[in-house]
Design a protein around this motif. Structure first.
Motif, mmCIF file in Angstrom:
data_model
loop_
_atom_site.group_PDB
_atom_site.id
_atom_site.type_symbol
_atom_site.label_atom_id
_atom_site.label_comp_id
_atom_site.label_asym_id
_atom_site.label_seq_id
_atom_site.Cartn_x
_atom_site.Cartn_y
_atom_site.Cartn_z
ATOM 1 N N GLU A 86 11.622 124.883 -82.931
ATOM 2 C CA GLU A 86 10.983 123.968 -81.980
ATOM 3 C C GLU A 86 11.894 122.808 -81.600
ATOM 4 O OE1 GLU A 86 8.253 124.175 -80.064
ATOM 5 O OE2 GLU A 86 8.244 126.210 -80.860
ATOM 6 N N LYS A 87 12.573 122.253 -82.591
ATOM 7 C CA LYS A 87 13.507 121.141 -82.317
ATOM 8 C C LYS A 87 14.578 121.592 -81.335
ATOM 9 C CE LYS A 87 16.944 118.171 -84.502
ATOM 10 N NZ LYS A 87 18.278 118.655 -84.355
ATOM 11 N N HIS A 88 15.142 122.753 -81.587
ATOM 12 C CA HIS A 88 16.216 123.252 -80.730
ATOM 13 C C HIS A 88 15.684 123.750 -79.392
ATOM 14 C CE1 HIS A 88 18.368 122.811 -84.470
ATOM 15 N NE2 HIS A 88 19.446 122.751 -83.726
ATOM 16 N N ARG A 89 14.489 124.256 -79.350
ATOM 17 C CA ARG A 89 13.898 124.686 -78.087
ATOM 18 C C ARG A 89 13.790 123.493 -77.134
ATOM 19 N NH1 ARG A 89 9.616 128.825 -77.523
ATOM 20 N NH2 ARG A 89 9.369 128.476 -79.747
ATOM 21 N N ARG A 90 13.350 122.351 -77.645
ATOM 22 C CA ARG A 90 13.243 121.149 -76.809
ATOM 23 C C ARG A 90 14.617 120.761 -76.264
ATOM 24 N NH1 ARG A 90 9.591 119.847 -80.832
ATOM 25 N NH2 ARG A 90 11.084 118.585 -81.983
ATOM 26 N N GLU A 91 15.632 120.781 -77.128
ATOM 27 C CA GLU A 91 16.991 120.444 -76.691
ATOM 28 C C GLU A 91 17.489 121.426 -75.639
ATOM 29 O OE1 GLU A 91 19.470 120.203 -80.169
ATOM 30 O OE2 GLU A 91 18.242 118.629 -81.070
ATOM 31 N N ASN A 93 15.703 123.323 -73.638
ATOM 32 C CA ASN A 93 14.951 123.141 -72.394
ATOM 33 C C ASN A 93 15.458 121.940 -71.608
ATOM 34 O OD1 ASN A 93 13.327 125.400 -72.625
ATOM 35 N ND2 ASN A 93 11.702 124.311 -73.706
ATOM 36 N N LEU A 94 15.775 120.850 -72.280
ATOM 37 C CA LEU A 94 16.335 119.681 -71.602
ATOM 38 C C LEU A 94 17.665 120.029 -70.942
ATOM 39 C CD1 LEU A 94 15.532 116.838 -74.164
ATOM 40 C CD2 LEU A 94 14.517 117.156 -71.893
#
Length: 112
Positions: A86-91, A93-94
């Motif tokens: 989840e942490k890396h998914r947000r990064e 996606n940004l």
């Protein structure tokens, strides 16, 4: 050289479909090794190796109750892996959003 950090052990354990199926079965209820091995049609040593990988990753634990030895799932390592994703998914996606904006800017400049 085999990975020793927790996330590497978890992801390596989850990489195999047999081990994922074992975890799915254990998510329903605790079971004996024999109950886990039954539907797979592979040798007892092969099941034992899969269980060792899952245990080393902290995804299962063995308990003893009289003569019965049962396996149960441990969800904490899955929570850790999920949090990492989840942490890396947000990064990611940004970054994809920024790239999309950059491409739009490039396209609009080319059209002019």
């Amino acid at each position: 050289m085999a990975a020793k950090d927790t996330l590497s052990l978890i992801f390596a354990a989850l990489a195999d479909p047999t081990r994922r199926n074992i975890l799915t079965r254990l998510s329903q209820r605790a079971a004996t090794v024999g109950e886990i091995a039954e539907p797979f049609g592979i040798s007892a040593p092969a099941i034992s190796q899969h269980l060792k990988v899952l245990e080393r990753a902290g995804l299962i634990e063995r308990t003893a109750n009289a003569q019965w030895r049962t396996l149960k799932i441990r969800t904490e390592p899955l929570d850790e892996a999920s949090a990492w994703v989840e942490k890396h998914r947000r990064e990611w996606n940004l970054r994809f959003d920024a790239m999309e904006e950059h491409l739009k800017t490039m396209n609009s400049e080319e059209e002019q």
